[in-house]
Design an enzyme around this catalytic site. Structure first.
Site, PDB file in Angstrom:
ATOM      1  N   PHE A 454       0.822  -1.207   0.000  1.00 26.16           N
ATOM      2  CA  PHE A 454       0.000   0.000   0.000  1.00 26.16           C
ATOM      3  C   PHE A 454       0.857   1.259   0.000  1.00 26.16           C
ATOM      4  CE2 PHE A 454      -2.514   3.258   2.239  1.00 26.16           C
ATOM      5  CZ  PHE A 454      -3.646   3.270   1.441  1.00 26.16           C
ATOM      6  N   SER A 456       4.214   3.387   2.455  1.00 28.22           N
ATOM      7  CA  SER A 456       5.111   3.424   3.608  1.00 28.22           C
ATOM      8  C   SER A 456       4.335   3.269   4.907  1.00 28.22           C
ATOM      9  CB  SER A 456       5.884   4.741   3.628  1.00 28.22           C
ATOM     10  OG  SER A 456       6.752   4.826   2.512  1.00 28.22           O
ATOM     11  N   ASP A 579      -5.155 -12.535   0.546  1.00 22.26           N
ATOM     12  CA  ASP A 579      -3.714 -12.273   0.642  1.00 22.26           C
ATOM     13  C   ASP A 579      -3.172 -12.730   1.998  1.00 22.26           C
ATOM     14  OD1 ASP A 579      -1.326 -11.485  -0.485  1.00 22.26           O
ATOM     15  OD2 ASP A 579      -1.515  -9.388   0.105  1.00 22.26           O
TER      16      ASP A 579
END
Length: 751
Positions: A454, A456, A579
């Site tokens: 996504f 940092s 995931d």
């Protein structure tokens, strides 16, 4: 603006009372259709509900799009159908539970590779409309507007009818019939409209005089009075008020109704792009025109089929005037299709009727408003205070048709309005960017924990002292091309929305808690509880971390399994994570494992859907993706089970899902480890960084090995459910904590 908001909130409480008093002004305008038209490339798909309310479709050129329903859907009664560029959606409404389900099929550019997906299951939808790229519907009871595919709208309204263009939305309000639009200019004012329709770049409405007014990229209009309208791409057609025949206009005066249809009477008409279809009054057959490739200018989609009759309109619970003759036999369940004519043969909402009631309505509406405000003033103030912030929210995007983005969205939909209205327990906070910058010292490198899919991740401390993890999406990258950047941004937006929607309705000790978010045009930030001990992957694969004991590994496996079990078994509809991997299993200060990262998650099918899987392009992480899902693009909860099986192998072996062998060549963990387990030689692949299992642990480790092999069965139906996985891990942990038993561990069901 404040006045608009308060009136909107007020009307949600008293809409039933208003409608009862204003029943004289009931409008016969509906945006739920029984016929739809979809275009992709040079192919066209026409779908309609036949006389049994079954969904049937026909393509032009003939059979160019092989659309067909499978399983129980073939004999499922639909209440409406809508289409856009490359997709078809059918609405199923259950009167016994007042719920609706919206199923969609998307097909590729060549008309093949049909993907089936449910995008909505909730309160009954009474109106449904689609543009080329998105869909919106109106709930029957609350009149709340719901939209699929991101859409910018300023506020919910009590819409009676809706219309969608390529980049705009228009709604016709409950009586007295005002029009409001977003994304298109020169919207007509007044409260004298009874029907609305939209094409790609223009919209039109019928007044109580049965005149037509259009706005947007308009064409010259015929001087006629109309009963119904259909607007396409730079053209339109209308059903004449006088006799039910059709007249067409547009395309710089080069478009007209085919001569062979001049004398045919139509009950309803529909449009998409250059093409129009109408239901003939005489026999309820469907006739289409507008495509220059049609022979003689006309196309009859269902000619030659056993059932050529299509539903001339949606089935309703009640009609303002009389039902269409014979419609009760078509609808059943005491439903009916509404006729636009009154019993005396006149058309509704003419100026004569309006003039007759005009004095009464103006006076009594005034008394009604004054009386309601006086009687319920206290409730009005309370309602305004409670919903002051929520009613400014934009309308909730209840789901996505797929991951494709065809338009630029100026800002993501704020979810808190809908979550609050649904009574969601998530209690998400909307943080300010200043507060998050202060928590991370301006997103300093000192607070930077790492980089994920996504963006940092930063550690931060909020002003109230709470330690949090902050995910900040990286939406721009000067090294990427414009197209790549748009796709990247769309992926980030999709992950942001998924995480927000999924985590806001989940609450389990083995799921990472989402605390809140921040978003604007250039920022997507998610704020989570801080997980002090990092991820499972850190402790298994990073030599800087101390290795975990066998007992700790089993406890972590059980915690993660319980979190996934909650997603599959205790949420309706179930949530499929898509995931599951060791880096998405995080450990808090007490070493409790929690599943994280719901950016790819999907709501799975329920028993009511009559489908066993979702048809979606494979997504996930290499090495963890279910091969059956990857090959056939059929997603089920067993896809998560497979991924969890890979995590179990990581716990046993200490290897990554994809790692290098002794010769520095890539090796798949499943292909490497499972054969040893099946040969009862699991000891050869156990993690060498920690001592071998003790006699108290060996049975538990073997038990986990056999369970991993079951989770990794090639056929998903043979894999255990997460309920079974949790049960077996509980047994394994119990064996680890007590003296070993004399009997051996069973490998039943393994390959």
């Amino acid at each position: 603006m404040a006045l608009t908001i308060s009136i909107s909130c007020f009307s949600s409480y008293f809409v039933s009372l208003l409608l009862l008093v204003l029943s004289s002004f009931s409008f016969v305008c509906f945006s739920l259709s029984t016929v739809s038209i979809s275009h992709i490339s040079n192919q066209t798909l026409v779908c309609a509900l036949n006389n049994h309310s079954y969904l049937q479709c026909s393509s032009f050129p003939l059979n160019s799009i092989p659309f067909s329903l499978t399983g129980n859907l073939r004999n499922r009664r639909f209440s409406g159908v809508v289409s856009g560029n490359g997709f078809v959606c059918g609405l199923i409404s259950r009167l016994d539970s007042n719920t609706s389900t919206l199923l969609c099929w998307r097909f590729s550019v060549d008309g093949t590779n049909m993907l089936h997906k449910r995008i909505y299951h909730g309160p009954e939808l009474e109106e449904l409309e689609a543009g080329n790229f998105r869909i919106c519907g109106v709930e029957r009871v609350s009149r709340r507007l719901r939209c699929w595919q991101p859409y910018y709208l300023p506020r919910p309204d009590n819409y009676r009818s809706i219309a969608l263009g390529d980049n705009f939305f228009c709604g016709l309000s409950q009586p007295p019939g005002m029009i409001s639009c977003e994304g298109i200019a020169k919207v007509p004012s007044g409260d004298h409209y009874i029907a609305i329709a939209a094409g790609s770049r223009q919209a039109c409405a019928i007044t109580v005089d049965n005149d037509v007014e259009c706005w947007g990229q308009t064409q010259s209009l015929p001087r006629e009075k109309f009963l119904a309208l259909a607007v396409g791409e730079d053209r339109g057609c209308g059903v004449r008020w006088s006799n039910g025949t059709v007249v067409c206009w547009g395309n710089n005066n080069n478009f007209s109704l085919p001569q062979t249809l001049k004398d045919i009477h139509f009950t309803s008409i529909y449009a998409k792009g250059p093409m129009f279809c109408g239901v003939a009054t005489r026999n309820y057959t469907l006739i289409c025109w507008g495509n220059e490739n049609f022979k003689s200018g006309v196309f009859t989609p269902f000619q030659g089929l056993i059932s050529q009759v299509v539903m001339p309109g949606p089935c309703r619970r009640e009609c303002p005037y009389r039902p269409l003759s014979g419609s009760q036999s078509l609808c059943g369940n005491e439903l009916m299709i509404c006729d636009l004519k009154r019993n005396d043969g006149e058309f509704p909402d003419t100026r004569a009727q309006n003039s007759k009631n005009k004095t009464w309505s103006r006076r009594n509406i005034a008394f009604l408003v004054v009386g309601c405000v006086g009687t319920f003033s206290l409730l009005l103030v309370i309602s305004f205070l409670i919903f002051k912030s929520h009613c400014r929210c934009r309308v909730h995007d209840s789901g996505r048709l797929d991951d494709t983005r065809t338009i630029d969205i100026p800002k993501l939909e704020k979810r808190l309005c809908t979550l609050a209205s649904l009574g969601n327990p998530g209690q998400l906070m909307e943080f300010s960017i200043d507060e998050l910058a202060l928590a991370t010292d301006g997103f300093s490198v000192r607070f930077h924990l790492g980089i994920g899919s996504f963006g940092s991740v930063y550690q931060g401390v909020l002003s109230d002292g709470r330690h949090v993890a902050i995910k900040r999406a990286e939406l721009t990258n000067p090294t990427l091309s414009g197209t790549t950047m748009r796709h990247r941004r769309a992926d980030k937006d999709s992950a942001f929305v998924n995480e927000l929607e999924s985590m806001s309705r989940l609450n389990h000790k083995n799921l990472v808690r989402l605390l809140g978010f921040y978003e604007d045009t250039e920022e997507r930030i998610l704020v989570y509880e801080y997980m002090k001990n990092g991820s499972l992957a850190d402790h298994l694969h990073n030599p800087q971390f101390d290795p975990l004991s066998w007992q700790t590994r089993l406890m972590i496996a059980l915690d993660a399994a319980r979190g996934i079990q909650y997603l599959h078994e205790f949420i309706v509809p179930p949530v499929i994570h898509r995931d599951i991997k060791s880096s998405n299993i995080l450990l808090d200060a007490t070493w409790t494992a929690k599943v994280s990262d719901f950016g790819l998650s999907q709501m799975g099918p329920t028993e009511e859907d009559d489908v066993s899987h979702l048809s979606l392009h494979a997504a996930g992480t290499l090495g963890y993706i279910d091969p059956e899902y990857y090959k056939f693009q059929q997603l089920t909860t067993k896809s998560d089970v497979y991924s969890f099986g890979v995590v179990l192998l990581e716990l046993l072996s200490g290897h990554k899902a994809i790692h290098n062998n002794e010769d520095e060549n890539p090796r798949n963990l499943v292909e490497y480890v499972v054969p040893y387990i099946l040969l009862d030689e699991a000891h050869r692949i156990l993690d060498q960084r920690i001592p071998p299992p003790t006699p108290y642990e060996i049975e538990a480790v073997a038990h986990v090995g056999y369970l991993a092999a079951e989770c990794l069965m090639p056929c998903s139906r043979k894999r255990p459910s997460m309920v079974e996985v949790v049960s077996k891990l509980e047994s394994a942990l119990a064996a680890c904590l007590t003296a070993p038993k004399t009997e051996t561990v069973s490998r039943s069901n393994t390959y």
